[in-house]
Design a protein around this motif. Structure first.
Motif, short mmCIF file in Angstrom:
data_model
loop_
_atom_site.label_atom_id
_atom_site.label_comp_id
_atom_site.label_asym_id
_atom_site.label_seq_id
_atom_site.Cartn_x
_atom_site.Cartn_y
_atom_site.Cartn_z
N GLU A 81 11.67 -1.93 -1.53
CA GLU A 81 11.40 -3.01 -2.09
C GLU A 81 11.90 -4.32 -1.18
O GLU A 81 11.14 -5.54 -0.99
N ARG A 82 13.22 -4.06 -0.77
CA ARG A 82 13.48 -5.17 0.05
C ARG A 82 12.93 -5.43 1.34
O ARG A 82 12.89 -6.47 1.91
N ALA A 83 12.11 -4.40 1.87
CA ALA A 83 11.37 -4.26 3.17
C ALA A 83 10.09 -4.77 3.00
O ALA A 83 9.20 -4.90 3.80
N GLY A 84 9.59 -4.95 1.86
CA GLY A 84 8.07 -5.23 1.42
C GLY A 84 7.40 -3.98 1.66
O GLY A 84 5.96 -4.15 1.69
N VAL A 85 8.02 -2.86 1.24
CA VAL A 85 7.15 -1.64 1.18
C VAL A 85 7.16 -1.23 -0.27
O VAL A 85 8.07 -1.14 -0.96
N ARG A 86 5.64 -1.00 -0.47
CA ARG A 86 5.69 -0.72 -1.95
C ARG A 86 5.72 0.85 -2.35
O ARG A 86 5.56 1.70 -1.15
N THR A 87 5.89 1.36 -3.55
CA THR A 87 5.96 2.88 -3.81
C THR A 87 5.06 3.13 -4.89
O THR A 87 4.98 2.20 -5.73
N ALA A 88 4.61 4.11 -4.95
CA ALA A 88 3.96 4.92 -5.87
C ALA A 88 4.70 6.21 -5.99
O ALA A 88 4.57 7.30 -5.47
N VAL A 89 5.57 6.00 -7.05
CA VAL A 89 6.27 7.48 -7.22
C VAL A 89 5.81 8.07 -8.44
O VAL A 89 5.34 7.56 -9.62
N ASP A 169 -1.76 4.77 -9.48
CA ASP A 169 -2.63 3.98 -9.91
C ASP A 169 -2.30 2.67 -9.32
O ASP A 169 -3.40 1.82 -8.83
N LEU A 170 -1.15 2.01 -9.10
CA LEU A 170 -0.87 0.90 -8.56
C LEU A 170 -1.31 0.75 -7.06
O LEU A 170 -1.81 -0.18 -6.71
N LEU A 171 -1.18 1.87 -6.57
CA LEU A 171 -1.84 2.07 -4.96
C LEU A 171 -3.14 1.91 -5.07
O LEU A 171 -3.97 1.18 -4.10
N LEU A 172 -3.98 2.80 -6.01
CA LEU A 172 -5.34 2.50 -6.14
C LEU A 172 -5.95 1.24 -6.29
O LEU A 172 -6.86 0.64 -5.96
N ASP A 173 -5.14 0.41 -7.24
CA ASP A 173 -5.40 -0.91 -7.62
C ASP A 173 -5.24 -1.80 -6.12
O ASP A 173 -6.29 -2.47 -5.77
#
Length: 183
Positions: A81-89, A169-173
């Motif tokens: 999150e701090r680096a601006g990398v999103r996660t799909a866990v 689903d967040l990644l797909l969005d």
């Protein structure tokens, strides 16, 4: 294995391929194995060294694992999150995301149980997937994942106690949003 096959198939979707190279979507699986900390570290490095860091999206897709979660999972998510990398866990694992392509699932699962149930639902005997089955059912899986997230929010079940859940689903969005024409 299943994650790489799933996202490789997703990258073949005509909506994304049509936009690739035109400010749109190219899905590139850089690492397909490793602990969350390793994946986040690699994504952060790639983002820092990108020619287009403001345009590219970096995502880490990983599992919580159950009954014993990966150690340092929360720290890996915070670093991302701090680096601006999103996660799909996915909790307990990516196989839950695949289960949601077939049906709702509301009860706690171990990683082993999720794998067994996924194999029963798609009649597979390995970690490989039939991508045709899954690509056609993405919208249903996304709706089921959103329903799970809503239930966990109402119950105040926070990560990593939100088993079962998936953020794929967040990644797909995000992919769908990036594939929209820009005027």
């Amino acid at each position: 294995m299943t994650e790489k096959e799933y996202f490789t198939a997703l990258g073949s979707d005509p909506r994304y391929r049509a936009r690739a190279g035109h400010g749109g979507v190219t899905i590139q699986v850089v690492r397909s194995q490793g602990h969350p900390e390793e994946l986040v570290r690699a994504a952060c490095w790639d983002k820092e060294h990108s020619d287009y860091p403001e345009e590219d999206q970096y995502w880490c897709v990983f599992d919580v694992e159950a009954p014993e979660p990966h150690p340092h999972l929360r720290q890996a998510c915070q670093r991302a999150e701090r680096a601006g990398v999103r996660t799909a866990v996915s909790n307990p694992c990516f196989e839950l995301w695949l289960i949601l392509h077939h049906r709702d699932h509301w009860g706690y699962l171990t990683t082993a149980q999720a794998g067994t149930l996924r194999n029963q639902l798609d009649r597979s005997v390995s970690k490989h997937i039939n991508s045709v089955i899954y690509m056609d059912r993405r919208a249903e899986a996304a709706q089921r994942a959103r329903s799970l997230r809503g239930r966990h929010e109402r119950d105040r079940a926070e990560f990593p106690a939100d088993n079962p859940s998936s953020g794929v689903d967040l990644l797909l969005d995000a992919l769908d949003q990036a594939a929209l024409p820009r005027f």
